[in-house]
Design a protein around this motif. Structure first.
Motif, PDB file in Angstrom:
ATOM      1  N   ASN A 182     -28.243  18.828  19.928  1.00  0.00           N
ATOM      2  CA  ASN A 182     -29.215  17.956  20.418  1.00  0.00           C
ATOM      3  C   ASN A 182     -29.977  17.699  18.989  1.00  0.00           C
ATOM      4  O   ASN A 182     -31.392  17.187  19.327  1.00  0.00           O
ATOM      5  CB  ASN A 182     -30.243  18.871  21.107  1.00  0.00           C
ATOM      6  CG  ASN A 182     -29.689  19.253  22.482  1.00  0.00           C
ATOM      7  OD1 ASN A 182     -29.029  18.617  22.771  1.00  0.00           O
ATOM      8  ND2 ASN A 182     -29.659  20.629  22.979  1.00  0.00           N
ATOM      9  N   ALA A 183     -29.566  17.758  18.009  1.00  0.00           N
ATOM     10  CA  ALA A 183     -30.487  17.529  16.696  1.00  0.00           C
ATOM     11  C   ALA A 183     -30.884  15.897  16.721  1.00  0.00           C
ATOM     12  O   ALA A 183     -31.809  15.707  16.150  1.00  0.00           O
ATOM     13  CB  ALA A 183     -29.395  17.846  15.453  1.00  0.00           C
ATOM     14  N   SER A 184     -29.727  15.175  17.039  1.00  0.00           N
ATOM     15  CA  SER A 184     -30.231  13.637  17.138  1.00  0.00           C
ATOM     16  C   SER A 184     -31.146  13.166  17.770  1.00  0.00           C
ATOM     17  O   SER A 184     -31.978  12.141  17.657  1.00  0.00           O
ATOM     18  CB  SER A 184     -28.948  12.841  17.485  1.00  0.00           C
ATOM     19  OG  SER A 184     -28.649  13.092  18.546  1.00  0.00           O
ATOM     20  N   HIS A 185     -31.797  14.201  18.702  1.00  0.00           N
ATOM     21  CA  HIS A 185     -32.957  13.560  19.700  1.00  0.00           C
ATOM     22  C   HIS A 185     -34.121  14.348  19.264  1.00  0.00           C
ATOM     23  O   HIS A 185     -35.382  14.197  20.035  1.00  0.00           O
ATOM     24  CB  HIS A 185     -32.681  14.010  21.201  1.00  0.00           C
ATOM     25  CG  HIS A 185     -31.404  13.408  21.245  1.00  0.00           C
ATOM     26  ND1 HIS A 185     -31.281  11.890  21.564  1.00  0.00           N
ATOM     27  CD2 HIS A 185     -30.052  14.021  21.943  1.00  0.00           C
ATOM     28  CE1 HIS A 185     -29.919  11.735  22.229  1.00  0.00           C
ATOM     29  NE2 HIS A 185     -29.304  12.803  22.288  1.00  0.00           N
ATOM     30  N   GLY A 186     -34.102  15.153  18.205  1.00  0.00           N
ATOM     31  CA  GLY A 186     -35.520  15.905  17.944  1.00  0.00           C
ATOM     32  C   GLY A 186     -36.264  15.335  16.809  1.00  0.00           C
ATOM     33  O   GLY A 186     -36.056  14.006  16.460  1.00  0.00           O
ATOM     34  N   PRO A 187     -36.988  16.186  16.153  1.00  0.00           N
ATOM     35  CA  PRO A 187     -37.974  15.450  14.884  1.00  0.00           C
ATOM     36  C   PRO A 187     -37.120  14.931  13.770  1.00  0.00           C
ATOM     37  O   PRO A 187     -37.606  14.066  13.087  1.00  0.00           O
ATOM     38  CB  PRO A 187     -38.655  16.719  14.484  1.00  0.00           C
ATOM     39  CG  PRO A 187     -38.672  17.760  15.472  1.00  0.00           C
ATOM     40  CD  PRO A 187     -37.225  17.442  16.287  1.00  0.00           C
TER      41      PRO A 187
END
Length: 243
Positions: free
Chosen positions: A143-148
């Protein structure tokens, strides 16, 4: 530090932090801080307007071992970074232990203890910033690409484009300043050539330019030489250039 505060700090420092390496270092450091289970990050700038063969691309890593992971991808042309550059979208591997893609990158990553990675590309005006995140644990960066991190990458790419424009403007101003400083001596030289050859101003300037091109010297240097000699001994040389 929250992502919006990081962005504000970058914007405040933009007047002095205009070198790509500094921008990329900031990006990788902040990306690690705001991503759970991330053990490190790397980032790189690629410009489509410049030939990438043998070109040095600015990059940054949070740990020396990660430099090897970037290098092996650039050497082989195979890995998450090349794929992300080509596709223009995030490329991830939930578990490199069971991923059969990119054999050289995979071997180097596992040798460094990296089990998962994701690479995000951010494109702006012929420039692409790639941000790669790494983890020692499989399945932790999905989910890193959708976070800060996405907001940080977008902002970093925009800053790098702005920095490039700023440096280009400074270079243009420097060239303009040089031209303005040399204008008086060029005008004097044109006057001397006009007197020696009996020609008009356009023809005189053309002679100086031809001397500059033929001798691989700056126009201002040619003009200074003509002025210092006051045209003495130049009649034959200048007349030959008019033919």
């Amino acid at each position: 530090m929250p992502a919006h505060e990081q962005l504000d700090r970058w914007d405040d420092e933009s007047a002095v932090a205009t070198l790509p390496g500094r921008r990329l270092s900031e990006l990788t450091e902040q990306a690690v801080r705001c991503t759970t289970d991330c053990c490190g990050a790397s980032s790189m700038v690629s410009e489509s307007l410049v030939s990438e063969v043998g070109a040095e691309r600015p990059r940054a890593v949070t740990h020396p071992d990660l430099a090897g992971l970037v290098a092996v991808q650039l050497r082989s042309g195979d890995g998450p970074i090349p794929d992300a550059l080509e596709r223009g979208e995030p490329v991830d591997s939930a578990d490199l232990l069971h991923d059969e893609r990119w054999p050289q990158y995979r071997a180097a990553a596992l040798d460094s203890g990296v089990r998962a990675s994701v690479t995000l590309p951010f494109r702006r005006s012929g420039l692409t910033v790639t941000l790669s995140l790494y983890s020692f644990r499989p399945g932790t960066l999905e989910n890193a690409s959708h976070g800060p991190v996405h907001a940080l990458g977008e902002f970093a790419a925009s800053c790098l484009v702005r920095d490039r424009s700023y440096r280009a403007a400074l270079t243009e101003l420097d060239h303009l300043g040089t031209a303005l400083r040399s204008r008086p001596v060029v005008d004097q030289a044109c006057g001397i050539v006009m007197h020696v050859l009996g020609c008009d101003a356009d023809a005189a300037f053309g002679v100086l330019r031809r001397i500059s091109q033929g001798t691989n010297r700056k126009l201002a240097d040619v003009a200074s030489g003509v002025v210092s000699r006051r045209g003495r001994g130049l009649e034959r040389d200048l007349a030959a250039l008019m033919n």
